[in-house]
Design a protein around this motif. Sequence first.
Motif, short mmCIF file in Angstrom:
data_model
loop_
_atom_site.label_atom_id
_atom_site.label_comp_id
_atom_site.label_asym_id
_atom_site.label_seq_id
_atom_site.Cartn_x
_atom_site.Cartn_y
_atom_site.Cartn_z
N LEU A 169 0.83 -1.20 0.00
CA LEU A 169 0.00 0.00 0.00
C LEU A 169 0.87 1.25 0.00
O LEU A 169 0.61 2.21 -0.74
CB LEU A 169 -0.93 0.00 1.22
N PHE A 170 1.93 1.25 0.79
CA PHE A 170 2.84 2.39 0.86
C PHE A 170 3.54 2.61 -0.48
O PHE A 170 3.61 3.74 -0.97
CB PHE A 170 3.86 2.18 1.98
N GLY A 197 2.50 1.67 -3.39
CA GLY A 197 1.46 2.15 -4.31
C GLY A 197 1.20 3.62 -4.12
O GLY A 197 1.01 4.37 -5.09
N TRP A 198 1.18 4.06 -2.86
CA TRP A 198 0.96 5.48 -2.57
C TRP A 198 2.11 6.33 -3.11
O TRP A 198 1.88 7.44 -3.60
CB TRP A 198 0.76 5.73 -1.08
N ILE A 213 1.43 6.68 -6.85
CA ILE A 213 0.31 7.62 -7.07
C ILE A 213 0.77 9.05 -6.82
O ILE A 213 0.46 9.95 -7.60
CB ILE A 213 -0.88 7.25 -6.16
N SER A 214 1.52 9.25 -5.76
CA SER A 214 2.01 10.59 -5.42
C SER A 214 2.91 11.16 -6.51
O SER A 214 2.80 12.32 -6.87
CB SER A 214 2.76 10.57 -4.09
N ILE A 262 -1.48 14.22 0.31
CA ILE A 262 -0.43 13.28 -0.09
C ILE A 262 0.49 12.97 1.09
O ILE A 262 0.81 11.81 1.36
CB ILE A 262 0.38 13.84 -1.28
N VAL A 272 -1.16 10.96 4.18
CA VAL A 272 -1.22 9.52 3.91
C VAL A 272 0.19 8.92 3.90
O VAL A 272 0.42 7.85 4.49
CB VAL A 272 -1.94 9.24 2.58
N PHE A 273 1.14 9.60 3.26
CA PHE A 273 2.52 9.11 3.20
C PHE A 273 3.07 8.86 4.60
O PHE A 273 3.57 7.78 4.90
CB PHE A 273 3.40 10.14 2.45
N LEU A 276 1.16 6.01 6.64
CA LEU A 276 1.55 4.66 6.23
C LEU A 276 2.98 4.33 6.65
O LEU A 276 3.25 3.22 7.12
CB LEU A 276 1.39 4.51 4.72
N SER A 327 9.92 11.92 4.97
CA SER A 327 8.91 12.81 4.39
C SER A 327 9.57 14.02 3.74
O SER A 327 9.17 14.44 2.64
CB SER A 327 7.91 13.27 5.46
#
Length: 121
Positions: free
Chosen positions: A3-4, A6-7, A10-11, A41, A44-45, A48, A74
């Motif tokens: 999931l991370f 994938g994020w 997407i980001s 963004i 969520v980043f 996760l 980050s």
Amino acid sequence: MKLFLGWIIISLVLTWTPGDALPKPDFLDISLIGVLAHLGIFIVFSFLLTGIFLGKWSHSISKGKVISAVILWSLIFSLITETGQYFIPGRYFHWLDIIINFIGAMLGIGIFFLKFKYFSN
């Protein structure tokens, strides 16, 4: 972890899409949309990533070190996305975006800890 990752993809797609390909809604100020996108963004980043760090090393690393690591990653990811925008038509590097990303990261970390303090069994 999937999931991370994938994020992240997407980001990167969202932040590296050329400016003229982005929708321009009439009902919201464009700068507000940008702020909300950056916040979202990075909320969520960091949420996760905090979960990954605490899940993987929860017995061997302190919460303070996890928070420091999430903030560092980050900021690194923020610099990567903003630097990449320098090369995308219609997109620009902005220091203010990095500050907004940092705020989003802090919110994501805070939401993570609040969620598990008040909403876990």
